[in-house]
Write a protein that holds these residues in place. Sequence first.
Motif, PDB file in Angstrom:
ATOM      1  N   GLN A 192       0.812  -1.207   0.000  1.00 29.97           N
ATOM      2  CA  GLN A 192       0.000   0.000   0.000  1.00 29.97           C
ATOM      3  C   GLN A 192       0.853   1.269   0.000  1.00 29.97           C
ATOM      4  O   GLN A 192       0.325   2.354  -0.206  1.00 29.97           O
ATOM      5  N   ALA A 193       2.154   1.136   0.232  1.00 30.90           N
ATOM      6  CA  ALA A 193       3.030   2.304   0.293  1.00 30.90           C
ATOM      7  C   ALA A 193       2.904   3.120  -0.990  1.00 30.90           C
ATOM      8  O   ALA A 193       3.028   2.593  -2.087  1.00 30.90           O
ATOM      9  N   GLY A 194       2.658   4.402  -0.826  1.00 31.64           N
ATOM     10  CA  GLY A 194       2.432   5.276  -1.970  1.00 31.64           C
ATOM     11  C   GLY A 194       0.964   5.546  -2.220  1.00 31.64           C
ATOM     12  O   GLY A 194       0.614   6.497  -2.909  1.00 31.64           O
ATOM     13  N   GLU A 195       0.086   4.709  -1.653  1.00 29.97           N
ATOM     14  CA  GLU A 195      -1.360   4.897  -1.795  1.00 29.97           C
ATOM     15  C   GLU A 195      -2.042   4.827  -0.436  1.00 29.97           C
ATOM     16  O   GLU A 195      -3.253   4.656  -0.372  1.00 29.97           O
ATOM     17  N   CYS A 196      -1.305   4.940   0.638  1.00 28.36           N
ATOM     18  CA  CYS A 196      -1.810   4.666   1.983  1.00 28.36           C
ATOM     19  C   CYS A 196      -2.232   5.944   2.696  1.00 28.36           C
ATOM     20  O   CYS A 196      -1.422   6.875   2.854  1.00 28.36           O
TER      21      CYS A 196
END
Length: 504
Positions: free
Chosen positions: A103-107
Amino acid sequence: MAHITVDGRVLEVKEGALLIEELLAHNINIPHFCYHPALGKDGNCRMCMVEIEGQKRPQIACDTPIKEGMIIRTKGANIDRVKRSILELELINHPIDCPICDQAGECSLQNYYMDVGLYESRLSTPKTRGEKHVDLGANVVLDQERCVLCTRCVRFTKNITKTSELGVLSRADHSVITTFPGSKLSNPYAMNVVDLCPVGALTSKDFRFQKRVWFLNTKEAICNHCARGCSIFVDHHKEKYKREMIYRYRPRLNDKVNGYFICDAGRLSYHIENENQEFHALIRGKVSEYEYAEGKLLRLLKRHLGKTLFLLGSNLSLEEMVRVQKLAKLYEIMLNAYEPERFDVSFGDDFLKCNDRSANGRSFPLLGIDESKEGLEQALQMAELVVLIGRSDAKMIKEMGYAKNIAILCSQCEVSCKEVELVLPMASHTRREGSFINIDGYIQYSSCVIKSENAHKTLLAIVAQILGDTVTTCQAVWEAELFFYEVLKGISFASLKDTPKITL
């Protein structure tokens, strides 16, 4: 309507609406986890706190109806301190494993965490641990330690799919999302919980550890897995020394068609697009230069002038169908679109999935193209050449007694190529633009054009070369030819962005 003041700015909003809805509609950033437009309010995360003049304590924006004259503050020392404290509670047992999280970058949690700056934990006791890599079923994997208990996934299975596989187990800081004992997440829309999850707790088994999201390029498209034609995002990337690959489809908000969701079958259909680039132009089973194969097609059409049949696939775009019609008139070619496998009675449901598995089959009657089996049988008796366009089911016409020349223009070949005169690859669905009419009559434009590694031409480009003109884009087709059709009267290419509807 009502007038409210937000951080010194006067807004005209809907009286009685939820405050968070109007704040987000006016591009005012308000942190939130549990609220979602399709799921409504829940009020459990408390992240959307705001100060309202006249109220003794901060209020949650997701459960506050708007009244005339409200004065609201989303920023300031007091409210920032409250939000910081709530976020710290969310992070107490979180593993903070962003470097390995999909999810990193969209969390959302990551974004709020970076905004607030809670870089050091004040926790003096060990974190409460949860289970890792829990297979919930239906291609969904759960990491209990990352969960913020927003319950979006629980409410989705309860209120949207009405299957209720998920629930909250235990209490306090031991509470976790899980399936009920002995059951699995198994509904045909289950992977939407991955999109709904604001953190990295629910991840897709299909996309897990495949690609960092900041490497992905995103284009807008239309799903061609059934006649619903859900609006989607196509995420793709080309690694050095490798082919351009599509890594996932994601739902794209379209209130007229699919809302916020897509089915799992459509979501995973991107694999076909990646596989479609693996074959070349073939003449009687032997690899040929693409340009020579194009010339072979033209020679076949001229050799069998007046005795050729075009058998169209129902996934062709509206523009492609119109251009093929024009080519058919010029070369005295018969047209038919009979497709026995187009309907699948086991696929549809009462939500988004349709028994009609075509992307654009609704266009055939509107354009006057015959879809009957009787029409096909009659045409086959007269035909010396059958050209399958946008399909490769040559076996079907052979079973109907046809044993003469066959040529195929398609993006995916399903026959033994030695059985046919010519196979000319053309750009697949995500590698060409086009307009499609869905089951309810909405016309949608798919602008996704991912470069083809094998330089497969679009059908519009192939037809334009045979016709000797320069009409190779959807806009050019709309401006040059589509305005002649009465059913499309008043619809321009520019208006397609509004998803116009026609009468079927």
